[in-house]
Design a protein around this motif. Structure first.
Motif, PDB file in Angstrom:
ATOM      1  N   PHE A 194       0.836  -1.171  -0.229  1.00 28.43           N
ATOM      2  CA  PHE A 194       0.078  -0.061   0.096  1.00 28.43           C
ATOM      3  C   PHE A 194       0.924   1.222   0.384  1.00 28.43           C
ATOM      4  O   PHE A 194      -0.099   1.774  -0.308  1.00 28.43           O
ATOM      5  N   PHE A 195       2.336   0.900   0.281  1.00 27.73           N
ATOM      6  CA  PHE A 195       3.018   2.406  -0.080  1.00 27.73           C
ATOM      7  C   PHE A 195       3.534   2.511  -1.198  1.00 27.73           C
ATOM      8  O   PHE A 195       4.899   3.489  -1.021  1.00 27.73           O
ATOM      9  N   ASN A 225       0.637  -8.585  -7.092  1.00 31.14           N
ATOM     10  CA  ASN A 225      -0.500  -8.305  -6.717  1.00 31.14           C
ATOM     11  C   ASN A 225      -1.231  -9.407  -5.627  1.00 31.14           C
ATOM     12  O   ASN A 225      -2.544  -9.465  -5.214  1.00 31.14           O
ATOM     13  N   PHE A 226      -0.575 -10.060  -5.583  1.00 28.14           N
ATOM     14  CA  PHE A 226      -0.667 -11.553  -4.627  1.00 28.14           C
ATOM     15  C   PHE A 226      -0.847 -10.789  -3.454  1.00 28.14           C
ATOM     16  O   PHE A 226      -1.791 -11.739  -2.584  1.00 28.14           O
ATOM     17  N   THR A 227       0.208 -10.139  -3.077  1.00 26.65           N
ATOM     18  CA  THR A 227       0.224  -9.663  -1.834  1.00 26.65           C
ATOM     19  C   THR A 227      -0.472  -8.786  -1.474  1.00 26.65           C
ATOM     20  O   THR A 227      -0.685  -8.621  -0.506  1.00 26.65           O
ATOM     21  N   GLY A 228      -0.961  -8.205  -2.174  1.00 32.35           N
ATOM     22  CA  GLY A 228      -1.969  -6.525  -2.148  1.00 32.35           C
ATOM     23  C   GLY A 228      -3.028  -7.420  -1.902  1.00 32.35           C
ATOM     24  O   GLY A 228      -3.848  -7.062  -0.681  1.00 32.35           O
ATOM     25  N   TYR A 229      -3.547  -8.583  -2.108  1.00 35.68           N
ATOM     26  CA  TYR A 229      -5.009  -9.718  -2.214  1.00 35.68           C
ATOM     27  C   TYR A 229      -4.441 -10.166  -0.412  1.00 35.68           C
ATOM     28  O   TYR A 229      -6.176 -10.268   0.139  1.00 35.68           O
ATOM     29  N   ARG A 247      -8.215   7.950   1.081  1.00 38.23           N
ATOM     30  CA  ARG A 247      -8.667   8.037   0.330  1.00 38.23           C
ATOM     31  C   ARG A 247      -8.477   7.390  -1.334  1.00 38.23           C
ATOM     32  O   ARG A 247      -9.579   7.397  -2.028  1.00 38.23           O
ATOM     33  N   TYR A 248      -7.013   7.256  -1.193  1.00 39.10           N
ATOM     34  CA  TYR A 248      -6.813   5.658  -2.668  1.00 39.10           C
ATOM     35  C   TYR A 248      -7.570   5.121  -2.199  1.00 39.10           C
ATOM     36  O   TYR A 248      -8.211   4.454  -3.433  1.00 39.10           O
ATOM     37  N   ARG A 284      -3.712   0.699  -9.641  1.00 42.44           N
ATOM     38  CA  ARG A 284      -2.811  -0.718  -9.952  1.00 42.44           C
ATOM     39  C   ARG A 284      -2.465  -0.974  -8.019  1.00 42.44           C
ATOM     40  O   ARG A 284      -1.953  -2.220  -7.597  1.00 42.44           O
ATOM     41  N   THR A 285      -2.103   0.010  -7.222  1.00 41.64           N
ATOM     42  CA  THR A 285      -1.651  -0.700  -6.231  1.00 41.64           C
ATOM     43  C   THR A 285      -2.893  -0.974  -5.348  1.00 41.64           C
ATOM     44  O   THR A 285      -2.235  -1.959  -5.169  1.00 41.64           O
ATOM     45  N   PHE A 286      -3.342  -0.380  -4.890  1.00 39.09           N
ATOM     46  CA  PHE A 286      -4.765  -0.649  -4.258  1.00 39.09           C
ATOM     47  C   PHE A 286      -6.656  -1.510  -4.732  1.00 39.09           C
ATOM     48  O   PHE A 286      -7.173  -1.909  -4.161  1.00 39.09           O
ATOM     49  N   ALA A 287      -6.280  -1.691  -5.871  1.00 36.84           N
ATOM     50  CA  ALA A 287      -7.537  -2.818  -5.916  1.00 36.84           C
ATOM     51  C   ALA A 287      -6.912  -4.068  -6.415  1.00 36.84           C
ATOM     52  O   ALA A 287      -7.568  -4.842  -5.792  1.00 36.84           O
ATOM     53  N   PRO A 288      -5.941  -5.055  -5.605  1.00 36.56           N
ATOM     54  CA  PRO A 288      -5.533  -5.687  -5.651  1.00 36.56           C
ATOM     55  C   PRO A 288      -6.036  -5.727  -4.134  1.00 36.56           C
ATOM     56  O   PRO A 288      -6.379  -7.021  -3.879  1.00 36.56           O
TER      57      PRO A 288
END
Length: 214
Positions: free
Chosen positions: A37-38, A79-83, A105-106, A132-136
């Motif tokens: 996220f950062f 993306n797997f990490t973000g998910y 807000r992001y 692209r960072t926050f969608a997953p």
């Protein structure tokens, strides 16, 4: 204006990024921007483009095949990490206080983008900074089926990496002099990828204004 161009020159110094940290630093940047996220502030699009451009000029010590496949892998793992992060944190993420490395807000922006485009947001979102960072992460929050997520994740990573990296590579092969105009290329990419976010922000403000009037 001079300081602005100096800032752009720092952003366009992809050769320095790769030579200092090596090929693996490039992979780390892509991984971070697509899964942590950062990492929303990292220069994903134009770094991919310039990596392809520099590869065409023989200034990257790997082949274009290795470069593309490795970047796709970094994007998929990111993306797997973000998910996983979104899956673990859940709705609590929406109540997290803003900090230097996190802006609530992001997450809201990514959630609205996802609600509008559904699973395709995981593909389309690759081409928009912040999204692209926050969608997953949001996909994990709403617990999208992992098999479905995996398909969108792979397609999105392949499309994103191929468009920018191969675009830079083939343009670099066709027009070798492009490496001398990196500042203008970066500025153009920033404008192109920012316009949709600006439009979405303006539409949101107009919608909120109309709702208040009603």
């Amino acid at each position: 204006m001079e300081s602005f161009w100096e800032y752009l020159q720092n952003l366009t110094d992809a050769q320095s990024i790769i030579s200092r940290g090596g090929f693996y630093l490039l992979l780390i940047v892509v991984f971070a921007e697509t899964g942590l996220f950062f990492g929303f502030f990292l220069p994903g699009d134009y770094l991919l483009f310039m990596a392809g451009l520099l590869c065409a000029a023989g200034k990257v010590d790997v082949s274009i095949t290795t470069l593309v496949l490795s970047l796709i892998g970094a994007g998929v793992l990111g993306n797997f990490t973000g998910y996983w992060f979104g899956y673990r944190t859940g709705p609590v993420l929406f109540n997290k206080n803003d900090s230097l490395f996190f802006k609530r807000r992001y997450v809201v922006l990514a959630s609205e983008f996802y609600n509008k485009h559904g699973g395709m947001a995981l593909i389309l979102g690759r081409f928009f900074p912040i999204v692209r960072t926050f969608a997953p992460i949001f996909a994990g929050v709403v617990k999208v089926d992992v098999k479905r997520f995996s398909v969108y994740n792979l397609i999105g990573s392949v499309a994103w990496v191929c468009v920018f990296t191969l675009g830079g590579f083939f343009l670099g092969r066709r027009f070798p002099q492009l490496k001398d105009y990196l500042q203008y290329i970066v500025l153009g990419l920033i404008v192109i990828t920012t316009i949709p976010l600006v439009i979405a922000y303006v539409k949101k403000k107009l919608r909120e204004k109309n709702e208040k009037i009603d």
